[in-house]
Design an enzyme around this catalytic site. Structure first.
Site, PDB file in Angstrom:
ATOM      1  CG  ASN A   9      26.373  17.970 -19.911  1.00  0.00           C
ATOM      2  OD1 ASN A   9      26.321  17.014 -19.131  1.00  0.00           O
ATOM      3  ND2 ASN A   9      26.728  17.848 -21.178  1.00  0.00           N
ATOM      4  CD1 TRP A  10      27.098  19.967 -13.572  1.00  0.00           C
ATOM      5  CD2 TRP A  10      26.800  18.705 -11.755  1.00  0.00           C
ATOM      6  NE1 TRP A  10      26.612  20.778 -12.575  1.00  0.00           N
ATOM      7  CE2 TRP A  10      26.413  20.026 -11.446  1.00  0.00           C
ATOM      8  CE3 TRP A  10      26.683  17.731 -10.761  1.00  0.00           C
ATOM      9  CZ2 TRP A  10      25.929  20.404 -10.193  1.00  0.00           C
ATOM     10  CZ3 TRP A  10      26.202  18.100  -9.502  1.00  0.00           C
ATOM     11  CH2 TRP A  10      25.832  19.423  -9.230  1.00  0.00           C
ATOM     12  CE  LYS A  11      30.271  17.940 -21.372  1.00  0.00           C
ATOM     13  NZ  LYS A  11      31.144  18.211 -22.500  1.00  0.00           N
ATOM     14  CG  HIS A  95      26.238  16.051 -25.099  1.00  0.00           C
ATOM     15  ND1 HIS A  95      27.529  15.729 -25.454  1.00  0.00           N
ATOM     16  CD2 HIS A  95      26.297  17.295 -24.554  1.00  0.00           C
ATOM     17  CE1 HIS A  95      28.332  16.737 -25.125  1.00  0.00           C
ATOM     18  NE2 HIS A  95      27.606  17.704 -24.586  1.00  0.00           N
ATOM     19  CD  GLU A  97      30.898  15.067 -24.239  1.00  0.00           C
ATOM     20  OE1 GLU A  97      30.289  14.734 -23.219  1.00  0.00           O
ATOM     21  OE2 GLU A  97      31.526  16.148 -24.339  1.00  0.00           O
ATOM     22  CD  GLU A 167      26.181  21.453 -26.069  1.00  0.00           C
ATOM     23  OE1 GLU A 167      26.423  22.116 -25.055  1.00  0.00           O
ATOM     24  OE2 GLU A 167      26.302  20.224 -26.127  1.00  0.00           O
ATOM     25  N   GLY A 173      34.376  21.713 -24.867  1.00  0.00           N
ATOM     26  CA  GLY A 173      35.524  21.308 -24.052  1.00  0.00           C
ATOM     27  C   GLY A 173      36.872  21.676 -24.638  1.00  0.00           C
ATOM     28  CB  SER A 212      34.483  26.744 -24.772  1.00  0.00           C
ATOM     29  OG  SER A 212      35.095  25.492 -25.052  1.00  0.00           O
ATOM     30  N   GLY A 233      29.277  22.925 -19.817  1.00  0.00           N
ATOM     31  CA  GLY A 233      29.993  21.736 -19.362  1.00  0.00           C
ATOM     32  C   GLY A 233      31.019  22.114 -18.307  1.00  0.00           C
ATOM     33  N   GLY A 234      32.258  22.271 -18.725  1.00  0.00           N
ATOM     34  CA  GLY A 234      33.374  22.505 -17.799  1.00  0.00           C
ATOM     35  C   GLY A 234      33.100  23.581 -16.750  1.00  0.00           C
TER      36      GLY A 234
HETATM   37  P1  PGA Z   1      31.801  22.734 -22.404  1.00  0.00           P
HETATM   38  O1  PGA Z   1      30.709  21.597 -22.701  1.00  0.00           O
HETATM   39  O2  PGA Z   1      31.094  23.886 -21.767  1.00  0.00           O
HETATM   40  O3  PGA Z   1      32.788  22.071 -21.477  1.00  0.00           O
HETATM   41  O4  PGA Z   1      32.418  23.092 -23.721  1.00  0.00           O
HETATM   42  C1  PGA Z   1      29.426  21.927 -23.156  1.00  0.00           C
HETATM   43  C2  PGA Z   1      28.619  20.658 -23.345  1.00  0.00           C
HETATM   44  O5  PGA Z   1      29.198  19.651 -23.790  1.00  0.00           O
HETATM   45  O6  PGA Z   1      27.411  20.621 -23.060  1.00  0.00           O
END
Ligand code: PGA
Length: 251
Positions: A9-11, A95, A97, A167, A173, A212, A233-234
């Protein structure tokens, strides 16, 4: 056996130049990934670039969100048929967010699940509790409510056509990963909740962990019986780290 899925997930990150480099890096190392299915979800404007570079490879691509509508006067939205136009296989929905910053409700996310399936997309349906909810002991109640919203709206069979990503919001994050035991406990609960409606669907459904996840902690998370991959994500923004997580599923 459920084939693990590792999805990036590159956001809202990257530029055309960095996206090209990242796609090339993942492509170059994909042969080391023996077991997992791999997908990337770039920002929507870079999906054509993903399609151009990834078509014909083992790597799938997808969107990060979609509208409940298939076309019309909805400024800024992206519709399921548009994602299909660029051969997206997956779309992330619900998600945390989007739930937090865009006020997406369980009901809206359920309608997005339906919109994804109506357009032949596989939803990666995100659920998870906040730190406050975990500390007040309502984690199971929260994830049950989130899953039930889709079952009530779409039916359990349609839920089984998607993928769930558990999640914990406090782990996204933040560098704070759920322990493999904490994650396994919630994954098993989610599966048992679905099994109450349909045991076959529950057995076949992939439940990814997200929050994470890194090359250093992926193997022990993926070793748990109910953890069927990761939503990253990251660590998905660096080809080496992302591939490190993908190969952790090799065993
Ligand atoms: P993260 O994000 O790996 O940076 O914690 C995961 C996500 O939000 O899908």
């Amino acid at each position: 056996m459920r084939q693990p899925l590792v999805a990036g997930n590159w956001k809202m990150n990257g530029s055309l130049a960095s996206v090209r480099e990242l796609l090339a890096g993942i492509k170059a190392g994909i042969d080391t990934v023996k077991v997992a299915e791999v997908a990337v979800c770039p920002p929507a404007v870079y999906i054509p670039e993903a399609q151009a570079q990834l078509a014909g490879t083992a790597i799938a691509w997808g969107g990060q969100d979609l509208s409940v509508h298939d076309s019309g006067a909805y400024t800024g939205e992206i519709a399921g048929p548009m994602l299909r136009d660029f051969d997206c296989k997956y779309v992330i929905i619900g998600h945390s967010e989007r739930r937090t910053y865009h006020g997406e409700s369980d009901e809206l996310v359920a309608r997005k699940f339906e919109a994804a399936r109506r357009n032949g997309l596989v939803p990666i349906f995100c659920i998870g509790e906040t730190l406050e909810e975990r500390e007040s002991g309502v984690t199971e109640e929260v994830v049950a409510r989130q899953v039930d919203a889709v079952i009530d709206h779409c039916g359990v069979e349609m839920l089984g056509e998607g993928v769930i990503a558990y999640e914990p919001v406090w782990a996204i994050g933040t560098g704070k990963t759920a322990t493999p035991e904490q994650a396994q406990e919630v994954h098993a609960f989610i599966r048992s909740r679905i099994a109450e409606k349909n045991a076959t669907v529950a057995e076949g459904l992939r439940i990814l962990y997200g929050g994470s996840m890194k090359p250093g902690n992926a193997a022990e998370l993926l070793a748990k019986p109910d953890i069927d991959g990761g939503l990253i994500g990251g660590a998905s923004l660096k080809a080496e780290d992302f591939l490190g997580i993908c190969t952790a599923a090799n065993g």
